[in-house]
Design a protein around this motif. Structure first.
Motif, PDB file in Angstrom:
ATOM      1  N   MET A 952     -27.621 100.668   1.111  1.00  9.82           N
ATOM      2  CA  MET A 952     -27.920 101.832   0.276  1.00  9.82           C
ATOM      3  C   MET A 952     -27.596 101.580  -1.191  1.00  9.82           C
ATOM      4  SD  MET A 952     -29.124 104.164   2.342  1.00  9.82           S
ATOM      5  CE  MET A 952     -29.852 102.816   3.275  1.00  9.82           C
ATOM      6  N   ILE A 953     -26.691 100.625  -1.453  1.00 11.42           N
ATOM      7  CA  ILE A 953     -26.310 100.349  -2.832  1.00 11.42           C
ATOM      8  C   ILE A 953     -27.492  99.823  -3.635  1.00 11.42           C
ATOM      9  CG2 ILE A 953     -25.610  97.936  -2.568  1.00 11.42           C
ATOM     10  CD1 ILE A 953     -23.591 100.639  -4.379  1.00 11.42           C
ATOM     11  N   ILE A 954     -28.497  99.283  -2.934  1.00 10.90           N
ATOM     12  CA  ILE A 954     -29.681  98.757  -3.615  1.00 10.90           C
ATOM     13  C   ILE A 954     -30.411  99.875  -4.350  1.00 10.90           C
ATOM     14  CG2 ILE A 954     -31.894  97.599  -3.251  1.00 10.90           C
ATOM     15  CD1 ILE A 954     -30.663  96.270  -0.799  1.00 10.90           C
ATOM     16  N   TYR A 955     -30.385 101.080  -3.758  1.00 12.07           N
ATOM     17  CA  TYR A 955     -31.107 102.200  -4.359  1.00 12.07           C
ATOM     18  C   TYR A 955     -30.296 102.900  -5.448  1.00 12.07           C
ATOM     19  CZ  TYR A 955     -33.552 101.437   0.059  1.00 12.07           C
ATOM     20  OH  TYR A 955     -34.202 100.871   1.112  1.00 12.07           O
ATOM     21  N   GLY A 956     -29.122 102.348  -5.788  1.00  8.57           N
ATOM     22  CA  GLY A 956     -28.286 102.973  -6.811  1.00  8.57           C
ATOM     23  C   GLY A 956     -28.947 103.014  -8.167  1.00  8.57           C
ATOM     24  N   LEU A 957     -29.651 101.933  -8.541  1.00 11.46           N
ATOM     25  CA  LEU A 957     -30.320 101.918  -9.839  1.00 11.46           C
ATOM     26  C   LEU A 957     -31.427 102.954  -9.888  1.00 11.46           C
ATOM     27  CD1 LEU A 957     -30.594 100.614 -12.601  1.00 11.46           C
ATOM     28  CD2 LEU A 957     -32.149  98.919 -11.589  1.00 11.46           C
ATOM     29  N   MET A 958     -32.161 103.111  -8.778  1.00 14.10           N
ATOM     30  CA  MET A 958     -33.195 104.139  -8.715  1.00 14.10           C
ATOM     31  C   MET A 958     -32.588 105.522  -8.903  1.00 14.10           C
ATOM     32  SD  MET A 958     -36.463 104.627  -8.225  1.00 14.10           S
ATOM     33  CE  MET A 958     -37.503 106.058  -7.942  1.00 14.10           C
ATOM     34  N   TYR A 959     -31.445 105.725  -8.288  1.00  8.32           N
ATOM     35  CA  TYR A 959     -30.751 107.013  -8.427  1.00  8.32           C
ATOM     36  C   TYR A 959     -30.318 107.237  -9.873  1.00  8.32           C
ATOM     37  CZ  TYR A 959     -27.164 110.584  -7.638  1.00  8.32           C
ATOM     38  OH  TYR A 959     -26.397 111.732  -7.678  1.00  8.32           O
ATOM     39  N   PHE A 960     -29.841 106.164 -10.525  1.00 10.35           N
ATOM     40  CA  PHE A 960     -29.357 106.289 -11.898  1.00 10.35           C
ATOM     41  C   PHE A 960     -30.469 106.683 -12.854  1.00 10.35           C
ATOM     42  CE2 PHE A 960     -28.652 104.239 -16.038  1.00 10.35           C
ATOM     43  CZ  PHE A 960     -27.486 104.887 -16.438  1.00 10.35           C
ATOM     44  N   ILE A 961     -31.610 106.021 -12.754  1.00 13.14           N
ATOM     45  CA  ILE A 961     -32.680 106.317 -13.707  1.00 13.14           C
ATOM     46  C   ILE A 961     -33.356 107.654 -13.400  1.00 13.14           C
ATOM     47  CG2 ILE A 961     -33.087 103.870 -14.096  1.00 13.14           C
ATOM     48  CD1 ILE A 961     -35.551 104.051 -12.348  1.00 13.14           C
ATOM     49  N   CYS A 962     -33.135 108.197 -12.192  1.00 18.69           N
ATOM     50  CA  CYS A 962     -33.723 109.500 -11.837  1.00 18.69           C
ATOM     51  C   CYS A 962     -32.754 110.655 -12.046  1.00 18.69           C
ATOM     52  CB  CYS A 962     -34.192 109.490 -10.387  1.00 18.69           C
ATOM     53  SG  CYS A 962     -35.623 108.450 -10.070  1.00 18.69           S
ATOM     54  N   ILE A 963     -31.592 110.392 -12.638  1.00 19.47           N
ATOM     55  CA  ILE A 963     -30.625 111.477 -12.864  1.00 19.47           C
ATOM     56  C   ILE A 963     -31.213 112.603 -13.714  1.00 19.47           C
ATOM     57  CG2 ILE A 963     -28.499 112.009 -14.126  1.00 19.47           C
ATOM     58  CD1 ILE A 963     -27.271 109.508 -12.962  1.00 19.47           C
ATOM     59  N   PRO A 964     -31.935 112.325 -14.814  1.00 18.36           N
ATOM     60  CA  PRO A 964     -32.518 113.447 -15.570  1.00 18.36           C
ATOM     61  C   PRO A 964     -33.493 114.276 -14.745  1.00 18.36           C
ATOM     62  CG  PRO A 964     -32.517 111.449 -16.889  1.00 18.36           C
ATOM     63  CD  PRO A 964     -32.138 111.037 -15.510  1.00 18.36           C
ATOM     64  N   SER A 965     -34.245 113.631 -13.882  1.00 11.83           N
ATOM     65  CA  SER A 965     -35.190 114.381 -13.053  1.00 11.83           C
ATOM     66  C   SER A 965     -34.463 115.220 -12.011  1.00 11.83           C
ATOM     67  CB  SER A 965     -36.167 113.418 -12.367  1.00 11.83           C
ATOM     68  OG  SER A 965     -37.040 114.122 -11.519  1.00 11.83           O
ATOM     69  N   GLY A 966     -33.426 114.644 -11.381  1.00  7.81           N
ATOM     70  CA  GLY A 966     -32.752 115.335 -10.291  1.00  7.81           C
ATOM     71  C   GLY A 966     -31.767 116.380 -10.729  1.00  7.81           C
ATOM     72  N   TYR A 967     -31.183 116.227 -11.912  1.00 10.21           N
ATOM     73  CA  TYR A 967     -30.128 117.148 -12.335  1.00 10.21           C
ATOM     74  C   TYR A 967     -30.496 117.979 -13.559  1.00 10.21           C
ATOM     75  CZ  TYR A 967     -27.103 114.698  -9.074  1.00 10.21           C
ATOM     76  OH  TYR A 967     -26.551 114.177  -7.939  1.00 10.21           O
ATOM     77  N   LEU A 968     -31.614 117.682 -14.184  1.00 15.72           N
ATOM     78  CA  LEU A 968     -32.036 118.466 -15.345  1.00 15.72           C
ATOM     79  C   LEU A 968     -33.342 119.191 -15.050  1.00 15.72           C
ATOM     80  CD1 LEU A 968     -31.691 119.295 -18.300  1.00 15.72           C
ATOM     81  CD2 LEU A 968     -32.870 117.176 -18.962  1.00 15.72           C
ATOM     82  N   LEU A 969     -34.412 118.448 -14.845  1.00 11.31           N
ATOM     83  CA  LEU A 969     -35.711 119.070 -14.613  1.00 11.31           C
ATOM     84  C   LEU A 969     -35.722 119.850 -13.308  1.00 11.31           C
ATOM     85  CD1 LEU A 969     -38.049 116.127 -15.711  1.00 11.31           C
ATOM     86  CD2 LEU A 969     -37.195 118.039 -17.088  1.00 11.31           C
ATOM     87  N   LEU A 970     -35.138 119.287 -12.257  1.00 14.15           N
ATOM     88  CA  LEU A 970     -35.134 119.969 -10.961  1.00 14.15           C
ATOM     89  C   LEU A 970     -34.321 121.253 -11.017  1.00 14.15           C
ATOM     90  CD1 LEU A 970     -35.893 120.068  -8.000  1.00 14.15           C
ATOM     91  CD2 LEU A 970     -33.952 118.585  -7.490  1.00 14.15           C
ATOM     92  N   THR A 971     -33.216 121.241 -11.759  1.00 17.51           N
ATOM     93  CA  THR A 971     -32.418 122.466 -11.905  1.00 17.51           C
ATOM     94  C   THR A 971     -33.216 123.543 -12.613  1.00 17.51           C
ATOM     95  OG1 THR A 971     -30.395 121.149 -12.001  1.00 17.51           O
ATOM     96  CG2 THR A 971     -30.269 123.402 -12.810  1.00 17.51           C
ATOM     97  N   ILE A 972     -33.914 123.163 -13.669  1.00 18.42           N
ATOM     98  CA  ILE A 972     -34.739 124.147 -14.389  1.00 18.42           C
ATOM     99  C   ILE A 972     -35.837 124.682 -13.480  1.00 18.42           C
ATOM    100  CG2 ILE A 972     -36.330 124.438 -16.328  1.00 18.42           C
ATOM    101  CD1 ILE A 972     -34.694 122.322 -17.821  1.00 18.42           C
ATOM    102  N   TYR A 973     -36.507 123.788 -12.770  1.00 22.69           N
ATOM    103  CA  TYR A 973     -37.590 124.218 -11.870  1.00 22.69           C
ATOM    104  C   TYR A 973     -37.062 125.154 -10.781  1.00 22.69           C
ATOM    105  CZ  TYR A 973     -41.276 123.928  -8.343  1.00 22.69           C
ATOM    106  OH  TYR A 973     -42.243 124.243  -7.425  1.00 22.69           O
ATOM    107  N   SER A 974     -35.906 124.843 -10.213  1.00 22.32           N
ATOM    108  CA  SER A 974     -35.356 125.674  -9.141  1.00 22.32           C
ATOM    109  C   SER A 974     -34.975 127.058  -9.645  1.00 22.32           C
ATOM    110  CB  SER A 974     -34.127 124.990  -8.527  1.00 22.32           C
ATOM    111  OG  SER A 974     -34.460 123.719  -8.012  1.00 22.32           O
ATOM    112  N   LEU A 975     -34.388 127.115 -10.814  1.00 25.09           N
ATOM    113  CA  LEU A 975     -33.950 128.407 -11.341  1.00 25.09           C
ATOM    114  C   LEU A 975     -35.124 129.285 -11.748  1.00 25.09           C
ATOM    115  CD1 LEU A 975     -30.857 127.355 -13.478  1.00 25.09           C
ATOM    116  CD2 LEU A 975     -30.842 128.700 -11.387  1.00 25.09           C
TER     117      LEU A 975
END
Length: 1380
Positions: A952-975
């Protein structure tokens, strides 16, 4: 060997889903289990030896006869006192934690007074023995004399006669005699020493011997509870003590410390006057020696106790606990003698001609101070024994005999430890009587503290019933294949329900299909839709994979909520598929859960407790009963209901599953262990692994991994898990039935907040109700389950749009009721509430934090000033928020996808920019560098500690570069889209749900001139036309029944033409009365009733079963069951088992299964061969390989098969197997049954639908009001989020604008080698505080993960040691399959 293909059809190929192969114990796990047990055993032995040896060293250094100065001796004596205080302080802190943050019960003063008095006496005996007596003795006597502390345990075992076998009373009697002999030899040894003038031995030593005996007796009071608890005496007091034991330990541990300090001061200050307070200043070497020895003694005492507990919990009692602990004393003795012999050669200037000369020359070495202090003092202490006698060394044998007697006395007193049996998972309090260990006698403490009588023995494990409930909503064929394969794996693991199982459980499988029906537009008839059709095909396919034949017992039942399909799985367990009609019952997951909870806990719980309420079945046909191993029993569902009479609601479990969950039986059993052992656990969940392909799945894999590795483990360790996901969670029946749980769970959402909390995240809301009611929710990391995750960006955003607001709403609800929850729930403390407040605050400020992180990335990459980078970073999220308010959801998701890609490039650039900045600065010891390095290191270590998930550590970089999408844009969309309460996933177009007409042969739209015409020819019209043509050609000819197209005879025609026959596809069915005809009758016999006979252990086939609930019905009582339109197509799907090709395979497998335990392989294979030839001879050239046999053909075939079987069995003199073989033939030829639900159950479903599950029909005004409320709630939430995040960004912006020179924290810059560079790093205080807070949170979660990992390892090893043996039931089966 490979199973040979069935070439009786042109389509012999089949699916073989992954995981359908038979389970077996993996050798790597077996090897790992032994390695862990060996490691633990070595740690127990080594830590016990170090603990005991370091204590003896401290005593020797503090002895008045040592060569140390008085100043050093008082220092070592002080450290010796601290070694007795340390375990009491540890128990005090642990008990105080539990009293403060767990549960507190006011104590009974009388009981507490008695216990505290005993604890004071124990502390008095321990401190006198260690601080007063043992410093006067030599090191060998101190090693041997501690064995006498088991004297009281031996006496109580004799008095209470605790042995199950009378002859075993010899063990405590021998123990008492050996201990008394040891004390006698101790006195005799010192008499010899005094009379033979051994150095430093005076007459006063007799007093110390007497005090030692008395002190040992007082120490033996420590374990008074063990024999008393085992004898069932004083049970009321002990039970009462368990309730407030933590508070008693708080008081008693303090009293013990006071007594230890008092003994130290009274003897060494008032009596001996050895303490000079002004002399407590020592050389560094003396300080170092003392502190190291004290640390070794304290640390390894605690480690020995912990590893001893682990050894018992992993079921390695003998090898890893009893053996190392029992041989600690001999190991210390051997190690000490080896050091004495080897190190004495290193002493320069000693006389080696005799032991007396050697001991005399040691006095000169002490003045030189050039030898090892510890070795020298131990050697001088050994010289104080009888070895240094001027007469002869034979008196030393007295000391050796004393040691042997004391050691054997301990072994015989604790003989029961060697036969200590534990359950798979045990609490420490159920293994050991006391939580406190005695560091001065660590090996004896572990042995004597081990319970003589287990609270719950291995054989006393109560049976439990598990209801596996899977909810389906538009799953694909492959997804259905996963859940069905998992259920059939569990069926194979459990085996025959009438046989006992090592894990002591029974189960049923239930699948609840939402939106199972569709209305045909042309005719208005109701049929099953394509999803149910796929599900039926999956059941048949999986059944064929596991058994190589078609399903035997299939029942179709019309219900008030739609329909039900009943299957008997290969090993005899039940599978029920509930088809929900959305026009009759509410759809969606929460209502399906309410449906099965009321059905399984409410209705079934009611009927098993009130058996007189069960009415007789109206359709007692053979499908109402099944034959297990050739014997007649009720259907497993009724068998489980019967078993549940004796099973409490606490042992009734609901396994919540999704329609695409894949799991193994071990995952379920690991969850059952948690609920079975801990009564306060209301639910337990496992490790969920997302499956699929693509970037979104890669992101979710690491997200799930981090969430389980850190967040869920922290919740489990510090309090309770907040959400047990519905895709794989086990719930306790009594917890769901508790007040304010299931009843409140049925609440229909009417307000905006209820729509968000209740329907958008039903799993989390159910767990919130359990927590508020006082139940605990746990997480088991070894219980793995796999479920499909969204693979498309849109589906992922819609899923999280539901989860985000629901998570926040339920967490806020729990925090709002925090005071009441803390009072009710022992697992939730105020500290845990504070932890959740911190995590909620962090999630709320997530968008601002991500924006500031993006600003830092912009600043790093483009070299822009901090203030300008902040302004640039907040423009895109502000723009996206405005888009979300004005655009449609699909457009919002499209824009979010585009922005996510742009953000990903920026994050990747910032990642390399940070690395470049560290290279430019020449050090990584900067706030940003330290954070990046520490985070990477922590995640890497965490992944290493999860070896099966390291990838799973292999996907860590993918998770890192998707932080703005998962924690910024997705939060706005959900709210912003909080007002949308639709499911959002697995939605299908209603037009596509309309299925084509059933059995349509031709469907054409024609246009003639101005007329639009629709031509449709169905199977029924084709058959009618064929009959009319035959009548026209030959009016006198009898119309034949097409075999292929009409496999099911008309029951009305059968009843009118053949009134003596039962309404079944098989004509030779009895009328459910006992068959009195002789089996040797050569006429066509009536088919025997499925419940008309039962075989005992001696295979007596002439015994009749008369106790059936369904016996005594007459033909007139069985009324005809009307069929709905959807029943006939379902029936036709299962009639494919009656094709020529399938029937041959089914018959072969059925015969083998029926005779699998009869040790008649030759007869079995002869039957298989001959009956196959009979089928081939009867049907050859009459039907095609895929033609379904008609009624008359089945009748003739059954008669021929019965006659052939009778002849074969008679030839082999195996007539006693005739009924068994006939039953196998009958099961092969039986068709699916249409049954009628009992009136009582129909009444239950009607009332349940009326009260809770009737379809919700909202008028337009109410929908508009709800929409208005939802938008208002959305606006409030967005405003709150917006204000808090803006304040955070603005504060950071102004700090940047003011400048680092005005407001900043200066941190000294260090080079990687640790030297200061002379420069300073200026950091904003707000950013630094946030960074530190986040780092502290991660460190806390990391420590919780380490703790959870250890106990997960213990549980896994204990499970592997008690795992079911996967031995093939019939090893010859594989060979015969190849030869067939």
């Amino acid at each position: 060997c490979q199973r040979l293909r069935n070439w009786d059809t042109w389509d012999p190929f089949q699916l073989n889903p992954i995981g359908a192969e038979k389970e077996e114990k993996r050798r790597c796990f077996v090897l790992f289990q032994h390695l862990v047990a060996g490691f633990v055993g070595i740690m127990v032995l080594s830590s016990a030896v170090i603990s005991k040896g370091s204590l003896l060293v401290l005593i020797t250094l503090a002895s008045p006869t040592s060569t140390r100065t008085p100043k050093e001796r008082q220092y070592y004596m002080l450290l010796l006192m601290f070694s007795l205080v340390v375990p009491n302080l540890l128990v005090f802190l642990k008990s105080l934690w539990k009293c403060a943050f767990k549960t507190f019960v006011p104590p009974n003063l009388k009981t507490m007074g008695i216990v505290c008095l005993i604890e004071c006496l124990v502390s008095l005996g321990t401190s006198v023995l260690v601080l007063v007596v043992m410093p006067q003795f030599d090191v060998l006597t101190n090693l041997f004399i501690s064995g006498g502390v088991c004297i009281l345990s031996s006496v109580l075992q004799i008095v209470f006669r605790l042995q199950r076998e009378n002859w075993k009373i010899i063990f405590p009697i021998c123990s008492l005699m050996l201990i008394l002999t040891g004390y006698f030899l101790l006195g005799a040894d010192y008499y010899v020493r005094v009379t033979s003038y051994v150095s430093n031995q005076g007459v006063d030593c007799y007093w110390y011997v007497g005090i030692a005996v008395l002190s040992s007796f007082l120490v033996s009071l420590t374990w008074w509870e063990n024999p008393v608890q085992a004898s069932n005496n004083m049970q009321e007091m002990l039970t009462e003590l368990e309730n407030f034991r933590d508070f008693v330990f708080v008081i008693s541990s303090l009293l013990r410390v006071v007594v230890i300090g008092a003994v130290y001061l009274v003897y060494h200050k008032l009596i001996k006057n050895n303490i000079v307070w002004s002399d407590f200043s020592f050389t560094p070497k003396t300080l170092e020696i003392g502190l190291i020895v004290l640390f070794l003694q304290a640390f390894f005492s605690a480690a020995c106790h912990w590893f001893g507990v682990v050894a018992c919990k992993i079921h390695s009692v003998r090898m890893s606990f009893a053996f190392p602990v029992c041989f600690t004393g001999p190991a210390v003795l051997i190690l000490g003698m080896i050091l004495f012999v080897t190190q004495s050669q290193e002493f320069v200037g000693t006389d080696r001609t005799s032991i007396i000369g050697f001991c005399s020359s040691l006095a000169e070495l002490s003045s030189r101070n050039d030898s090892a202090v510890v070795i020298l003092e131990i050697t001088k202490s050994i010289c104080r024994t009888s070895l240094n006698s001027h007469y002869w060394t034979w008196p030393f044998s007295l000391l050796a005999l004393e040691g042997a007697c004391m050691w054997l006395g301990l072994i015989t007193c604790t003989y029961y430890v060697w036969n200590f049996k534990v359950q798979r998972i045990e609490r420490t309090t159920e293994l050991f009587v006391r939580r406190l260990y005695e560091s001065a006698f660590i090996d004896l403490s572990l042995l004597l503290n081990t319970r003589m009588k287990i609270v719950c023995a291995v054989d006393d494990v109560e049976n439990c019933v598990i209801y596996l409930c899977a909810t389906m909503w538009h799953e694909t064929y492959d997804e259905m294949l996963k859940i069905l394969t998992s259920m059939f794996r569990l069926d194979r693991y459990r085996g025959d329900p009438k046989e006992e199982h090592k894990d002591v459980f029974d189960f049923e499988c239930h699948i609840f299909v939402d939106d199972a029906f569709m209305i045909e537009k042309a005719t208005g008839k109701k049929f099953i839709n394509e999803y149910v059709t796929d599900l039926i095909h999956v059941v048949i396919e999986v059944y064929r994979v596991f058994t190589n034949k078609e399903p035997d017992d299939v029942s179709i039942i019309e219900t008030p909520y739609g329909g039900r399909l009943l299957f008997v799985m290969p090993e005899g367990n039940m599978l029920s598929i509930h088809l929900k009609d959305k026009q009759l019952i509410r759809n969606k997951k929460r209502w399906s859960q309410i449906m099965y909870l009321y059905y399984l806990l409410g209705w079934k719980g009611y009927i098993v407790k009130n058996p007189q309420k069960i009415t007789r079945q109206n359709n007692p046909c053979c499908a109402s009963l099944i034959s297990l191993d050739g014997e007649s029993f009720l259907l497993p569902q009724y068998d489980n209901d019967s078993k549940r009479k004796h099973i409490s609601d606490d042992n009734t479990y609901i396994m919540a599953l999704d329609g695409d969950t894949d799991f193994h039986p071990s995952a379920l059993i690991l969850l059952v262990d948690r609920l079975r052992k801990y009564d306060n656990v209301g639910a337990a969940c496992g490790r969920i692994h997302p499956t699929g392909m693509g970037p979104m799945v890669w992101y979710q894999k690491f997200e799930y991994a981090v969430g389980h590795w850190l967040q869920k483990t922290a919740e489990h360790v510090f309090g309770s898990v907040l959400c047990s996901p519905g895709c794989f969670s086990l719930f306790r029946g009594s917890a769901l039935m508790d007040d304010n749980v299931l009843k409140r769970y049925t609440t229909t959402a009417t307000h905006a907040s209820e729509y968000v909390q209740y329907d958008q995240g039903e799993d989390r809301w159910l767990c919130t109700l359990l927590l508020q009611q006082g139940w605990r929710v746990e997480y088991n990391a070894a219980s793995d389950a796999y479920t499909n995750s969204p693979q498309e960006f849109k589906e992922f955003y819609n899923q999280r749009r539901r989860w985000g607001p629901s998570t926040l709403a339920n967490t806020l609800d729990l925090l709002h009721s925090g005071n009441e929850t803390v009072k009710r729930n022992a697992s939730i403390s105020r500290l845990y509430i504070f932890y959740q407040i911190f995590t909620v605050g962090s999630s709320i400020l997530g968008p601002a934090s991500v924006s500031l992180m993006i600003a830092g990335a912009i600043q790093f990459v483009f070299g822009i000033e901090g203030t300008l980078s902040i302004i640039i970073s907040v423009i895109p999220p502000t723009f996206y928020m405005l888009i979300c308010f004005w655009a449609k959801p699909n457009i919002q998701i499209t824009i979010a996808a585009i922005m996510s890609v742009l953000y990903a490039f920026l994050m990747l650039a910032s990642f390399f920019a940070i690395i470049g900045d560290m290279a430019k600065q020449g050090t990584f010891i900067t706030p940003t560098g330290l954070f990046l390095v520490s985070m990477s290191t922590m995640y890497l270590v965490t992944a290493i500690l999860h070896p099966q998930e390291f990838s799973m550590i292999i996907y860590g970089l993918m998770y890192f570069i998707c932080i703005p999408s998962g924690y910024l844009l997705l939060t706005i969309y959900s709210l912003v889209n909080m007002h949308i309460v639709t499911w959002g996933t697995r939605e299908t177009n209603k037009e596509k749900e309309e299925k084509k007409s059933q059995n349509v042969l031709c469907d054409r739209n024609c246009q003639i001139c101005c007329w639009d015409m629709k031509l449709q020819v169905t199977q029924e019209t084709d058959n009618l036309m064929l009959q009319q043509l035959q009548q026209a050609v030959n009016p006198n000819a009898e119309v034949t029944e097409p075999v292929v197209h009409e496999p099911i005879p008309n029951t009305k025609e059968l009843k009118s033409n053949k009134p003596k026959k039962k309404k079944n596809t098989l004509p030779e069915t009895s009328d459910c009365k006992r068959d009195t005809k002789d089996n040797s009758d050569h006429s066509i016999p009536k088919k025997e009733s499925a419940y008309s006979s039962i075989e005992d252990d001696n295979d007596d086939d002439n015994l009749l079963y008369e106790g059936s609930l369904y016996s005594g019905f007459t033909e007139e009582e069985r009324e005809e069951i009307p069929e709905s339109d959807w029943v006939q197509p379902v029936k036709q799907e299962f009639l494919k088992k009656l094709t020529y090709a399938n029937m041959k395979r089914n018959l072969q497998e059925q015969i083998r299964y029926t005779l699998r335990n009869k040790n008649q392989e030759d007869v079995c294979e002869e039957l298989v061969m001959m009956l196959t030839d009979t089928v081939h001879g009867e049907l050859k050239d009459k039907v095609g390989p895929e033609d379904v046999l008609g009624d008359s053909q089945l009748e003739e075939l059954q008669y021929a098969l019965n006659e052939a079987a009778r002849r074969i069995l008679k030839t082999n003199r195996m007539e006693r197997l005739e009924r068994r073989v006939k039953r196998a033939i009958e099961k092969t030829l039986i068709a699916p049954q249409v049954e009628k639900m009992s009136e009582d159950e129909q009444d239950f479903w009607k009332k349940l639908l009326e009260r809770y599950l009737a379809p919700i029909v909202d008028d337009k005004a109410h929908k508009e009001e709800v929409t208005r409320e939802l938008k208002s709630l959305r606006n409030k939430a967005v405003f709150l989020y917006f204000i808090l995040n803006v304040l955070w960004v603005v504060a950071t912006f102004f700090l940047q604008a003011i400048g680092n020179d005005v407001i900043s924290i200066k941190i000294v810059k260090y080079w990687p080698n640790g030297t200061a560079s002379g420069d300073y790093l200026k950091v904003e205080p707000v950013s630094l505080m946030f960074l530190l807070s986040f780092a502290v949170l991660l460190i806390v979660q990391f420590l919780a993960m380490l703790y959870h990992r250890v106990y997960t390892l213990i549980h896994v090893v204990s499970y592997r040691s008690t795992e079911k043996d996967y031995i093939p039931r019939d090893e010859v089966r594989g060979i015969t399959d190849c030869l067939d």
